[in-house]
Design a protein around this motif. Structure first.
Motif, mmCIF file in Angstrom:
data_model
loop_
_atom_site.group_PDB
_atom_site.id
_atom_site.type_symbol
_atom_site.label_atom_id
_atom_site.label_comp_id
_atom_site.label_asym_id
_atom_site.label_seq_id
_atom_site.Cartn_x
_atom_site.Cartn_y
_atom_site.Cartn_z
ATOM 1 N N HIS A 1 -72.041 -15.046 55.348
ATOM 2 C CA HIS A 1 -73.206 -15.156 56.238
ATOM 3 C C HIS A 1 -72.924 -16.251 57.252
ATOM 4 O O HIS A 1 -71.990 -17.041 57.102
ATOM 5 C CB HIS A 1 -74.483 -15.470 55.439
ATOM 6 N N ARG B 1 -78.706 -18.122 60.607
ATOM 7 C CA ARG B 1 -79.783 -17.841 59.659
ATOM 8 C C ARG B 1 -80.886 -18.901 59.754
ATOM 9 O O ARG B 1 -82.075 -18.592 59.766
ATOM 10 C CB ARG B 1 -79.221 -17.787 58.234
ATOM 11 N N LEU C 1 -79.194 -18.632 49.879
ATOM 12 C CA LEU C 1 -79.889 -18.111 51.057
ATOM 13 C C LEU C 1 -81.380 -18.409 51.040
ATOM 14 O O LEU C 1 -82.012 -18.430 52.094
ATOM 15 C CB LEU C 1 -79.648 -16.604 51.167
ATOM 16 N N GLY D 1 -74.442 -10.868 51.760
ATOM 17 C CA GLY D 1 -75.710 -11.438 52.195
ATOM 18 C C GLY D 1 -76.911 -10.766 51.568
ATOM 19 O O GLY D 1 -77.762 -11.415 50.952
#
Length: 302
Positions: free
Chosen positions: A124, A129, A78, A3
């Motif tokens: 992740h 998130r 991400l 991550g």
């Protein structure tokens, strides 16, 4: 490890658009518009699982939006967490979080949990998130919001990909529970269940059941199980729960299908939803997702 390393490389290396693959940008203007340009709306899957709370979605799960969600979830893009979180925040404010926001009540975002093996494989937790990014966006808008990791999987479940409506319901039945000690946290605001995508609605319906079960049990420390309710019936009643439209079928109803087809099933859902909302009182919350299947938008187009 993966991550934070991905976060770092996203900052220093050229990226490609998560929606269309255009180089040297994490999200191009056209794909950003596809995600943020639509007006969040109430959505309902067809067929609709009993126990599904009112769900609002920011966009249709198709084309660039579908590509963005898959890139974030499966390919570790991400940098897409922030725009996806902003879209989720808009869905929260369009429906389940609107009354809470206007009244200053804290909004508690409760992510639908992913399997631990999936989180390990991806490096992740994509829903968590996105939820954290959504909470940050809500706070920037003056709405008190936080993420509560209140749910866990109480047993292994199969990968949902490729499963039909009935298979998903069987796969998830009784699969989620509120973690010990989280019941008290859930009483501190308006609970909004959140996920990245809604297809059949089975995951959100099961999450809602788990939250309502622990609320009805009065369980600040208990773990909700299937069918818990006042007197153990699971049929509904005053419990102060914050998730609307949550319903557990009685033993009699579990043993048969309505005889008159879809019209009767629709009438049952309407009556159930009205009864549960009346029992839980005003200010009940629901669920929000980044995207939902196009068919779910069509049912609520009016």
């Amino acid at each position: 490890m993966r991550g934070w390393w991905k976060d770092l490389t996203d900052l220093v290396l050229p990226a490609e658009c998560g929606g269309c693959g255009r180089p040297r940008t994490a999200l191009c203007p056209e794909c950003r518009a596809a995600l943020s340009g639509a007006v969040p709306r109430r959505v309902e899957p067809v067929p609709e699982p009993l126990g599904l709370p009112a769900v609002h979605a920011a966009a249709r799960y198709e084309d660039q939006v579908r590509a963005m969600l898959l890139a974030h979830k499966e390919r570790g893009a991400l940098a897409l967490g922030a725009p996806l979180g902003a879209a989720l925040a808009r869905a929260v404010l369009a429906g389940p979080g609107a009354a809470a926001a206007s009244g200053g009540t804290p909004v508690l975002l409760v992510p639908v949990p992913s399997a631990r093996r999936a989180v390990r494989a991806r490096g992740h937790d994509p829903v968590r998130r996105i939820a954290l990014a959504a909470a940050g966006e809500l706070r920037r808008r003056g709405v008190p919001a936080r993420v509560i990791g209140a749910l866990r999987q109480r047993r292994p479940v199969a990968d949902q990909a490729g499963l039909d409506f009935q298979q998903r319901q069987r796969n998830l039945a009784g699969a989620l529970a509120v973690v010990p000690g989280a019941g008290g946290l859930l009483a501190a605001g308006a609970v909004v269940l959140v996920d990245d995508v809604m297809t059949t609605g089975a995951s959100l319906a099961e999450a809602a059941r788990a939250v309502r079960a622990v609320r009805y049990a009065g369980g600040a420390d208990g773990v909700g199980g299937p069918g818990q309710g006042p007197g153990g019936s699971g049929a509904g009643g005053p419990g102060g729960g914050a998730v609307s439209g949550v319903y557990e079928r009685t033993g009699r109803e579990r043993g048969r299908e309505p005889r008159d087809g879809e019209a009767e099933r629709g009438a049952v859902r309407t009556a159930v939803r009205a009864g549960v909302q009346a029992a839980e009182g005003a200010g009940a919350a629901g669920a929000a997702v980044v995207a939902a299947s196009p068919d779910a938008f069509e049912k609520c187009r009016n």
